[in-house]
Design an enzyme around this catalytic site. Structure first.
Site, short mmCIF file in Angstrom:
data_model
loop_
_atom_site.label_atom_id
_atom_site.label_comp_id
_atom_site.label_asym_id
_atom_site.label_seq_id
_atom_site.Cartn_x
_atom_site.Cartn_y
_atom_site.Cartn_z
N HIS A 170 0.86 -1.20 0.00
CA HIS A 170 0.00 0.00 0.00
C HIS A 170 0.89 1.24 0.00
O HIS A 170 0.81 2.07 0.92
CB HIS A 170 -0.95 0.04 1.21
CG HIS A 170 -2.11 -0.91 1.11
ND1 HIS A 170 -2.77 -1.40 2.21
CD2 HIS A 170 -2.72 -1.45 0.03
CE1 HIS A 170 -3.74 -2.21 1.80
NE2 HIS A 170 -3.72 -2.25 0.49
N HIS A 206 -11.19 -8.90 -7.14
CA HIS A 206 -10.91 -7.63 -6.45
C HIS A 206 -10.08 -6.77 -7.40
O HIS A 206 -9.17 -7.27 -8.07
CB HIS A 206 -10.13 -7.96 -5.18
CG HIS A 206 -9.72 -6.81 -4.34
ND1 HIS A 206 -10.40 -5.62 -4.30
CD2 HIS A 206 -8.68 -6.67 -3.46
CE1 HIS A 206 -9.79 -4.80 -3.45
NE2 HIS A 206 -8.75 -5.41 -2.94
N GLU A 263 -8.14 -4.11 -6.69
CA GLU A 263 -6.91 -3.46 -6.23
C GLU A 263 -5.74 -4.00 -7.06
O GLU A 263 -5.71 -5.18 -7.44
CB GLU A 263 -6.70 -3.71 -4.73
CG GLU A 263 -5.74 -2.70 -4.13
CD GLU A 263 -5.74 -2.68 -2.60
OE1 GLU A 263 -6.41 -3.52 -1.96
OE2 GLU A 263 -5.03 -1.81 -2.05
N ASP A 284 -2.77 -4.99 -6.85
CA ASP A 284 -1.92 -6.16 -6.60
C ASP A 284 -2.55 -7.42 -7.20
O ASP A 284 -1.87 -8.44 -7.38
CB ASP A 284 -1.62 -6.35 -5.11
CG ASP A 284 -2.84 -6.27 -4.23
OD1 ASP A 284 -3.76 -5.50 -4.54
OD2 ASP A 284 -2.87 -6.97 -3.19
N HIS A 326 -12.08 -6.28 1.44
CA HIS A 326 -12.05 -5.04 2.19
C HIS A 326 -12.34 -3.82 1.35
O HIS A 326 -12.18 -2.69 1.82
CB HIS A 326 -10.69 -4.90 2.88
CG HIS A 326 -9.54 -4.71 1.91
ND1 HIS A 326 -8.69 -3.64 2.01
CD2 HIS A 326 -9.12 -5.40 0.82
CE1 HIS A 326 -7.79 -3.71 1.04
NE2 HIS A 326 -8.03 -4.76 0.32
N ASP A 341 -8.54 -11.36 -0.73
CA ASP A 341 -7.70 -10.86 0.37
C ASP A 341 -8.01 -11.52 1.72
O ASP A 341 -7.14 -11.61 2.59
CB ASP A 341 -7.87 -9.34 0.52
CG ASP A 341 -7.04 -8.56 -0.47
OD1 ASP A 341 -5.97 -9.05 -0.88
OD2 ASP A 341 -7.45 -7.45 -0.84
N TYR A 375 -1.92 -8.88 9.47
CA TYR A 375 -2.73 -8.59 8.26
C TYR A 375 -4.14 -8.22 8.68
O TYR A 375 -4.70 -7.23 8.22
CB TYR A 375 -2.70 -9.86 7.42
CG TYR A 375 -3.34 -9.84 6.07
CD1 TYR A 375 -2.57 -9.70 4.92
CD2 TYR A 375 -4.70 -10.04 5.92
CE1 TYR A 375 -3.15 -9.75 3.66
CE2 TYR A 375 -5.29 -10.09 4.66
CZ TYR A 375 -4.51 -9.94 3.54
OH TYR A 375 -5.08 -10.00 2.30
N HIS A 390 -3.11 -13.81 -1.01
CA HIS A 390 -1.77 -13.54 -0.47
C HIS A 390 -1.38 -14.66 0.50
O HIS A 390 -2.20 -15.08 1.33
CB HIS A 390 -1.73 -12.23 0.33
CG HIS A 390 -2.02 -11.01 -0.47
ND1 HIS A 390 -1.16 -10.52 -1.43
CD2 HIS A 390 -3.07 -10.15 -0.45
CE1 HIS A 390 -1.68 -9.42 -1.96
NE2 HIS A 390 -2.84 -9.17 -1.39
#
Ligand code: FEO
Length: 399
Positions: free
Chosen positions: A23, A80, A82, A84, A146, A165, A193, A226
């Protein structure tokens, strides 16, 4: 690198051993991370679940081509948006531009917002599914776990949950399965996490887990995006999340301070000795915020029933390490924890009042509304006041 998760699912992600911040610079990841992408073959059709972070996009495509001819990928699932997980989509979709991309409605907005491409989006809702032949992929929206677009999917037949995630860890390991890695390391990264990413969404965590459990789907494996795959007793991490989401606390108090000339440090240690006198069983941990990892401190706050926060006054304010930490704590919205403030001053002395305000704004119940201020460097009398303050704190934290 690729490996078989089972006969039908192949991991095609990336282990990022070098990563130390995530992040941007916001989150420390001492043990690197992995970006997990999964290729699912269901008999007639093949789906790719998520991609990996953009810096590794070329490598991702090169490695993926060793496993499958890209034209044989029938569906892409973007659990998701995001980057990554979506960062390799532009590179991948340059090669197979018409392949449908399954995501939530919020995912469409988010992916368009990131990449400004009009890909073949197929928005899905909870209960929608795609047929792979002998198996199906069932989608479950997971809003705010999230991000608004977050989604899980479930592979029938193999009984695998892909929760993106959720249930992840920033933990690089060649072993890649929960039963093969050091359990202390695994859980240290899993709780960090949760504490740093999922704490604000705890209510949604509880509700989503209850919803998924209510579907009565057998879960033989959990493949997060992850870290390692939960293969042995996969529900252990689900049960742990239920515990962590329920106002989690251990019998711990964390004293966090910053100091210029050691006055506030000496006060912190004297307060600790007072706590020990009043509450001998509580685990007391001290951190100089300027010399400690902020995200590790956040994890300790997550585990605590109460915290003490100390800073001397500087320029009518507080030291920046404490300001930064309290800003992070406010965003994480900790619940049912207690707090108290302390600090040295030479002339104006605003720090304790400011910290009290920050603690309240971050949702901590103040143990002492005044806090403890010490003029100049604490003398014997001031140190005795610190010990007495510690006793008050220690007594307030006896459960
Ligand atoms: Fe791993 Fe929300 O990205």
């Amino acid at each position: 690198m690729a490996f078989k998760v089972n006969d039908n699912v192949t991991w095609v992600g990336k282990i990022d051993w070098e990563l130390r911040k995530f992040h941007g610079e916001e989150l420390s990841v001492h043990k690197g991370s992995t970006y997990n992408s999964y290729l699912v073959r269901g008999g007639n059709k093949t789906a790719l679940i998520d991609t990996i972070w953009r810096p590794f996009a070329r490598e991702f495509i090169t490695e993926l081509k060793k496993v499958i001819d890209l034209s044989e990928i029938d569906y892409i699932v973007a659990n998701h948006a995001e980057s990554d997980h979506s960062g390799s989509l532009p590179e991948l979709l340059r090669e197979i531009p018409d392949t449908p991309v399954y995501c939530t409605n919020a995912g469409v907005k988010s992916l368009r917002g990131h990449y400004h491409q009009d890909w073949n989006f197929q928005p899905v809702k909870t209960g929608d599914k795609i047929d792979l032949g002998s198996k199906e992929l069932i989608f479950v929206e997971a809003k705010m776990l999230h991000w608004p677009d977050s989604m899980f999917c479930y592979l029938t037949g193999d009984n695998i949950l892909f929760p993106n995630d959720a249930f992840g860890q920033h933990y690089a390991s060649e072993y890649m399965f929960n039963d093969l890695v050091d359990q202390d390391e695994l859980y240290k990264e899993a709780i960090k996490y949760y504490a740093n990413i999922l704490t604000p969404f705890s209510k949604m965590v509880t509700a989503k887990i209850k919803e998924v459990v209510g579907l009565n789907l057998p879960v033989e494996m959990i493949c997060p995006s992850h870290g390692v795959i939960w293969r042995k007793d996969p529900l252990q991490i689900v049960n742990k999340y239920m515990e962590w989401a329920d106002h989690y606390q251990e019998n711990q108090v964390t004293i966090i301070y910053d100091t210029m000339w050691d006055g506030t440090r000496r006060a912190a240690e004297a307060i600790a000795s007072g706590i020990k006198e009043a509450n001998s069983s509580i685990n007391i941990k001290l951190y100089n915020a300027a010399r400690s990892d902020t995200n590790d401190i956040v994890t300790e706050i997550f585990k605590s029933k109460g915290i003490l926060v100390g800073s001397p006054t500087i320029n009518k304010g507080i030291l920046h390490s404490i300001a930064s930490l309290m800003e992070m704590a406010k965003g994480l919205n900790f619940q049912q924890k207690k707090g108290a403030a302390f600090g040295c001053y030479g002339w104006s002395g605003e720090s304790v009042k400011m910290i009290n305000g920050m603690l309240e704004e971050a949702g901590f119940a103040l143990i002492n509304k005044d806090g403890l201020r010490m003029l100049w460097n604490p003398d014997e009398e001031a140190i005795a006041d610190c010990v007495a303050y510690g006793k008050e704190i220690g007594a307030a934290l006896i459960s």
